[in-house]
Design an enzyme around this catalytic site. Structure first.
Site, PDB file in Angstrom:
ATOM      1  N   SER A  38       0.908  -1.086   0.090  1.00 44.09           N
ATOM      2  CA  SER A  38       0.266   0.016  -0.516  1.00 44.09           C
ATOM      3  C   SER A  38       0.882   0.910  -0.226  1.00 44.09           C
ATOM      4  O   SER A  38       1.260   1.334  -1.319  1.00 44.09           O
ATOM      5  CB  SER A  38      -0.932  -0.090   1.228  1.00 44.09           C
ATOM      6  OG  SER A  38      -1.583   1.000   1.181  1.00 44.09           O
ATOM      7  N   HIS A  54       4.581  14.363   6.322  1.00 45.62           N
ATOM      8  CA  HIS A  54       4.729  15.579   5.682  1.00 45.62           C
ATOM      9  C   HIS A  54       5.408  16.013   7.006  1.00 45.62           C
ATOM     10  O   HIS A  54       4.978  15.462   8.392  1.00 45.62           O
ATOM     11  CB  HIS A  54       3.055  16.281   5.961  1.00 45.62           C
ATOM     12  CG  HIS A  54       2.346  15.908   5.079  1.00 45.62           C
ATOM     13  ND1 HIS A  54       1.732  15.417   3.798  1.00 45.62           N
ATOM     14  CD2 HIS A  54       1.549  14.256   5.197  1.00 45.62           C
ATOM     15  CE1 HIS A  54       1.740  14.678   2.935  1.00 45.62           C
ATOM     16  NE2 HIS A  54       0.630  14.155   3.654  1.00 45.62           N
ATOM     17  N   CYS A  90      -1.717  -3.821   2.500  1.00 47.95           N
ATOM     18  CA  CYS A  90      -2.780  -3.683   2.502  1.00 47.95           C
ATOM     19  C   CYS A  90      -2.856  -5.671   3.122  1.00 47.95           C
ATOM     20  O   CYS A  90      -1.201  -5.753   3.460  1.00 47.95           O
ATOM     21  CB  CYS A  90      -3.627  -4.574   1.306  1.00 47.95           C
ATOM     22  SG  CYS A  90      -3.948  -2.739   0.784  1.00 47.95           S
TER      23      CYS A  90
END
Length: 128
Positions: free
Chosen positions: A68, A73, A88
């Site tokens: 995935s 950030h 996943c």
């Protein structure tokens, strides 16, 4: 589509400034952490934001995984970081690898405070 989605909001990061400011350096560290966790990177994008009146520009580092994604950030003017790790669990349970990746990133940023969330996504039964 069943999987584990981990998020963390980091405050008071005491890491070296390079991890908050340098897209290339942070990107390399993210890819190395992905490998160390036993996950498979299949793509990446690292972006440096320009400085503003609020301070130096932050960084976004995204690593697309076969399992995935990882997204980071940074807000250097606030010594803050947000982390997002989603795996996943189709074909195998990658939850422990996701937790290991999150722990490695927490160690990198050395936050004074962390708010963590874990969400089990999807349903193991087909058609649900």
């Amino acid at each position: 589509m069943q999987g584990l989605h981990l998020t963390a909001d980091l405050h008071g990061c005491r890491c070296a400034p390079v991890w908050l400011l340098d897209a290339a350096a942070l990107g390399q560290a993210c890819v190395a952490a992905v490998h160390a966790a036993g996950l498979q990177p299949v793509g990446q994008l690292f972006h440096q934001f320009p400085a503003s009146q609020h301070g130096p520009g932050g960084v976004t580092a995204t690593v697309l995984l076969a399992e995935s994604h990882l997204c980071v950030h940074t807000w250097p003017e606030r010594a803050a970081v947000t982390l997002d790790v989603y795996v996943c669990n189709f074909g195998a349970d990658h939850s422990d690898k996701a937790r290991g990746l999150m722990d490695a990133l927490l160690a990198l940023f050395q936050p004074a405070a962390v708010h963590r969330n874990a969400l089990m996504r999807g349903n193991a039964e087909a058609g649900s």
